[in-house]
Design an enzyme around this catalytic site. Structure first.
Site, PDB file in Angstrom:
ATOM      1  N   VAL A  77     -24.478 -10.557 -30.429  1.00 19.30           N
ATOM      2  CA  VAL A  77     -23.337 -11.270 -30.363  1.00 19.30           C
ATOM      3  C   VAL A  77     -24.131 -12.032 -28.211  1.00 19.30           C
ATOM      4  O   VAL A  77     -23.077 -11.110 -27.639  1.00 19.30           O
ATOM      5  CB  VAL A  77     -22.259 -11.333 -30.628  1.00 19.30           C
ATOM      6  CG1 VAL A  77     -21.652 -13.397 -30.326  1.00 19.30           C
ATOM      7  CG2 VAL A  77     -21.812 -11.548 -32.129  1.00 19.30           C
ATOM      8  N   CYS A  78     -23.778 -13.486 -28.839  1.00 22.35           N
ATOM      9  CA  CYS A  78     -24.241 -13.578 -27.134  1.00 22.35           C
ATOM     10  C   CYS A  78     -22.712 -13.464 -26.526  1.00 22.35           C
ATOM     11  O   CYS A  78     -21.733 -14.274 -27.114  1.00 22.35           O
ATOM     12  CB  CYS A  78     -24.446 -15.074 -27.164  1.00 22.35           C
ATOM     13  SG  CYS A  78     -24.726 -15.990 -25.369  1.00 22.35           S
TER      14      CYS A  78
END
Lengths: 130, 99
Positions: A77-78
């Site tokens: 996940v960024c």
């Protein structure tokens, strides 16, 4: 063949996460490797364990967690997109002074470099979004 | 190169941009609402037929069926399932998603 999959949209509003999931399962069934799944922009909303869809609907989040557990997938996940949208693991919650975390099992929070590295290490990068 | 288009040509212009940019020998896979470009006798079907000489067209069958478009797809468009989608990404060395 090695694949990295990028998902730019959250669950339920757009079809992107469903299409990406079906693509990923088909690729794994054909004997390919999923090097990484990178959740970017609103795609980070696929990573909240607080999602509770009705029991007769598909559970988009659990589906990714289960697939990751079964095939040892790297769901990334960024971090910047996650901070904006309130997706946090224990470390991020602590670092940002929040009283809870909500990341679903099998997901981890990291940086955009993980997308670039995934693109370099994989034979194909396939993007799903709106 | 494999191009994917996921929006209806009646909603966004990504399909039109895609077929204008796609090089000879490339393939276009219609997914999600992109499958509406595969309809026969539509406002864009002539453009699709014109492009068929240079581009090979595919449509994702589960998305075609989900929209009740089975039997309404024009001749010359190849229907594939998700396994076929994966095979196309293997066959072509790059995938461009028109979003």
């Amino acid at each position: 063949m090695k694949f990295t999959i990028q998902i730019n949209e959250g669950p339920y509003t757009h079809q992107a996460s469903d299409t990406a999931y079906n693509f990923a399962t088909a690729a794994l069934a054909a004997g390919h490797e999923i090097y990484r799944v990178f959740f970017y922009h609103d795609g980070v909303n696929n990573a909240t364990r607080l999602s509770t869809p009705p029991q007769d609907d598909r559970n988009v989040i659990n589906r990714w967690s289960d697939l990751a557990a079964k095939h040892n997938l790297d769901l990334v996940v960024c971090v910047a997109a996650a901070q904006r949208r309130g997706i946090a693991d224990a470390d991020e919650a602590k670092r940002n002074g929040k009283n809870a975390d909500n990341i679903a099992p099998g997901f981890r929070i990291s940086g955009l470099g993980q997308l670039i590295e995934g693109g370099i290490q994989s034979d194909r990068l396939v993007v799903f979004g709106d | 190169m494999l191009h994917t288009v996921n929006k209806s040509p009646f909603q966004k212009n990504t399909f039109e941009s895609c077929i204008k940019h796609a090089a000879k020998g490339s393939a276009v896979l219609l997914i999600e609402d992109g499958v509406y470009a595969a309809l026969k006798d539509s406002a864009v079907s002539a453009k699709v037929q014109q492009a068929m000489g240079d581009i090979t067209f595919y449509a994702l069958e589960p998305d075609v069926n989900a929209r009740g478009l089975k039997g309404k797809v024009m001749d010359g468009i190849n229907l594939v399932d998700y396994a076929g989608f994966v095979d196309l990404t293997v066959k072509f060395d790059r995938v461009q998603s028109w979003l």
